[in-house]
Design an enzyme around this catalytic site. Sequence first.
Site, PDB file in Angstrom:
ATOM      1  N   ASP A 129       2.414  -1.240  11.890  1.00  0.00           N
ATOM      2  CA  ASP A 129       2.187  -2.624  12.702  1.00  0.00           C
ATOM      3  C   ASP A 129       3.682  -3.323  12.418  1.00  0.00           C
ATOM      4  OD1 ASP A 129       2.240  -2.749   9.829  1.00  0.00           O
ATOM      5  OD2 ASP A 129       0.515  -3.991  10.009  1.00  0.00           O
ATOM      6  N   THR A 145       4.259   2.026   5.865  1.00  0.00           N
ATOM      7  CA  THR A 145       2.869   1.527   5.747  1.00  0.00           C
ATOM      8  C   THR A 145       1.934   2.352   6.759  1.00  0.00           C
ATOM      9  OG1 THR A 145       1.133  -0.238   6.517  1.00  0.00           O
ATOM     10  CG2 THR A 145       3.601  -0.125   7.414  1.00  0.00           C
ATOM     11  N   ASP A 165       4.561  -5.266   5.905  1.00  0.00           N
ATOM     12  CA  ASP A 165       5.280  -6.688   6.251  1.00  0.00           C
ATOM     13  C   ASP A 165       5.302  -7.750   5.161  1.00  0.00           C
ATOM     14  OD1 ASP A 165       2.292  -6.571   6.319  1.00  0.00           O
ATOM     15  OD2 ASP A 165       2.132  -7.983   7.835  1.00  0.00           O
ATOM     16  N   ARG A 206      -6.922  -3.522   8.649  1.00  0.00           N
ATOM     17  CA  ARG A 206      -7.456  -4.650   8.624  1.00  0.00           C
ATOM     18  C   ARG A 206      -7.057  -5.588   9.684  1.00  0.00           C
ATOM     19  NH1 ARG A 206      -7.564  -4.514   3.034  1.00  0.00           N
ATOM     20  NH2 ARG A 206      -5.485  -4.942   2.838  1.00  0.00           N
ATOM     21  N   ASP A 255      -0.006   1.600   8.514  1.00  0.00           N
ATOM     22  CA  ASP A 255      -0.698   0.572   9.478  1.00  0.00           C
ATOM     23  C   ASP A 255      -0.054   0.697  10.711  1.00  0.00           C
ATOM     24  OD1 ASP A 255      -2.805  -0.282   7.822  1.00  0.00           O
ATOM     25  OD2 ASP A 255      -1.698  -2.005   7.289  1.00  0.00           O
ATOM     26  N   ARG A 275       0.677  -4.736  -6.082  1.00  0.00           N
ATOM     27  CA  ARG A 275       0.686  -6.029  -5.297  1.00  0.00           C
ATOM     28  C   ARG A 275       1.276  -7.125  -6.357  1.00  0.00           C
ATOM     29  NH1 ARG A 275      -0.771  -4.419   0.048  1.00  0.00           N
ATOM     30  NH2 ARG A 275      -2.334  -2.810   0.056  1.00  0.00           N
ATOM     31  N   GLY A 321       0.988  -1.362   0.019  1.00  0.00           N
ATOM     32  CA  GLY A 321      -0.109   0.099  -0.081  1.00  0.00           C
ATOM     33  C   GLY A 321       0.715   1.353  -0.102  1.00  0.00           C
TER      34      GLY A 321
HETATM   35  P1  ATP Z   1       0.937  -2.858   3.608  1.00  0.00           P
HETATM   36  O1  ATP Z   1       1.118  -3.009   5.047  1.00  0.00           O
HETATM   37  O2  ATP Z   1       0.664  -1.344   3.231  1.00  0.00           O
HETATM   38  O3  ATP Z   1      -0.276  -3.830   3.125  1.00  0.00           O
HETATM   39  P2  ATP Z   1       2.725  -4.699   2.591  1.00  0.00           P
HETATM   40  O4  ATP Z   1       4.055  -4.528   2.141  1.00  0.00           O
HETATM   41  O5  ATP Z   1       2.158  -5.357   3.745  1.00  0.00           O
HETATM   42  O6  ATP Z   1       2.125  -3.055   2.636  1.00  0.00           O
HETATM   43  P3  ATP Z   1       1.453  -6.512   0.648  1.00  0.00           P
HETATM   44  O7  ATP Z   1       0.550  -6.456  -0.303  1.00  0.00           O
HETATM   45  O8  ATP Z   1       1.197  -7.443   1.761  1.00  0.00           O
HETATM   46  O9  ATP Z   1       1.797  -5.173   1.336  1.00  0.00           O
HETATM   47  O10 ATP Z   1       2.890  -6.875  -0.138  1.00  0.00           O
HETATM   48  C1  ATP Z   1       3.492  -6.326  -1.023  1.00  0.00           C
HETATM   49  C2  ATP Z   1       4.225  -7.410  -1.769  1.00  0.00           C
HETATM   50  O11 ATP Z   1       5.325  -7.950  -1.302  1.00  0.00           O
HETATM   51  C3  ATP Z   1       3.286  -8.358  -2.511  1.00  0.00           C
HETATM   52  O12 ATP Z   1       2.493  -7.804  -3.481  1.00  0.00           O
HETATM   53  C4  ATP Z   1       4.397  -9.419  -3.195  1.00  0.00           C
HETATM   54  O13 ATP Z   1       4.848  -8.992  -4.374  1.00  0.00           O
HETATM   55  C5  ATP Z   1       5.455  -9.151  -1.699  1.00  0.00           C
HETATM   56  N1  ATP Z   1       5.447 -10.456  -0.913  1.00  0.00           N
HETATM   57  C6  ATP Z   1       4.355 -10.296  -0.066  1.00  0.00           C
HETATM   58  N2  ATP Z   1       4.333 -11.683   0.640  1.00  0.00           N
HETATM   59  C7  ATP Z   1       5.415 -12.311   0.028  1.00  0.00           C
HETATM   60  C8  ATP Z   1       5.991 -13.532   0.117  1.00  0.00           C
HETATM   61  N3  ATP Z   1       5.657 -14.551   1.364  1.00  0.00           N
HETATM   62  N4  ATP Z   1       7.046 -13.952  -0.705  1.00  0.00           N
HETATM   63  C9  ATP Z   1       7.421 -13.178  -1.722  1.00  0.00           C
HETATM   64  N5  ATP Z   1       6.984 -11.717  -1.914  1.00  0.00           N
HETATM   65  C10 ATP Z   1       5.929 -11.426  -0.950  1.00  0.00           C
END
Ligand code: ATP
Length: 328
Positions: free
Chosen positions: A134, A130, A106, A176, A132, A75, A14
């Site tokens: 978190d 982020t 994360d 969430r 969040d 994503r 995000g």
């Molecule tokens: P936010 O907290 O704002 O949602 P985020 O970094 O947690 O941000 P995610 O959509 O969960 O957002 O993850 C971002 C990207 O990281 C995913 O679209 C994917 O490309 C990569 N990613 C997430 N989990 C994995 C994983 N287990 N292995 C490899 N890549 C991953």
Amino acid sequence: MRKISKIGVLTSGGDAPGMNPCIRAVVRTALYNGLEVVGIRQGYKGLIDNDMYEMDRRSVSNILNLGGTILKTARCLPFKTDEGMEQAYQHAKARGIDALVVIGGDGTFTGALRFSRKYPDIAVMGVPGTIDNDLCGSTYTLGFDTATNTVIQAIDKIRDTADAHDRLFFIEVMGRDSGAIALRAGISCGAEAILLPERATAIDDLIANLKEGHMNKKSSSIVIVAEGDKNGGVYGVAKAVQQEVKNYDIKVTILGHLQRGGAPSSFDRILGSRLGFAAVNALIAGESQKMVGLQANHILMTDLEAALNQHEFKLEEDLLQMMDILSI
Ligand code: ATP
């Protein structure tokens, strides 16, 4: 010691206000130290699709005040597969990238850690970006302060109309899995109740509190419901309450994506600059698989694995205790 010469920078997951000041700091700190910088578009997708460009000092001019991210974000599910990671690695190597700064949450860090364990010749440094708030290892994440302020401004406006009409408003805010925005916004706006994913709220207790407030001559009330609250969403909660609390006219507002946008606050501009600066210096010092974060107003490093330890992440206990007492 590992010596790096070209840094790739990406934003993933995000978007969050403060990402642009961070990109600017990464680019300018790297160039200052004689390194080259490659901007990777749309997070890990840009690595897989080979969508990258060389960045110079001017490519980050006039972006401190911009929300979102000039590098775009996405994503990217293919990055979770071995084939996707291999493609990303091959494209990074072909560009001469030997270190990555990944700005995200994360999920982004989970991907970075997996990638770096598979391909340790590319160093990775995480920046907590982020709304969040978190992640373990940083008291604040980029975007959280701006998003909370945006929510507060919106709720203040809703309070005006709630007061004018003796209404009870249920307001859904982002989160969430994290109630961080809900908790801080709720305290800042004097919400009557704050429903959080981390803490079960009995609807019967909520109804009793709202009835008591009405008897105590409260003319309006605001109830904040974080997206991830376990009571069936803001509409479900509002419906259950309306059946029991007849004297209030109940309205529901979902703040939605406006919470992500807008110019970063002063706090997020400074934090983004500090974290971007520190991330590049850490990579130059030979570090990898770490996250830079803010702890007691110092920028410190945490292992990515520890930063992802959700079991250790907790909302501030003193705020949780205070919120019930101050809202009466
Ligand atoms: P936010 O907290 O704002 O949602 P985020 O970094 O947690 O941000 P995610 O959509 O969960 O957002 O993850 C971002 C990207 O990281 C995913 O679209 C994917 O490309 C990569 N990613 C997430 N989990 C994995 C994983 N287990 N292995 C490899 N890549 C991953």
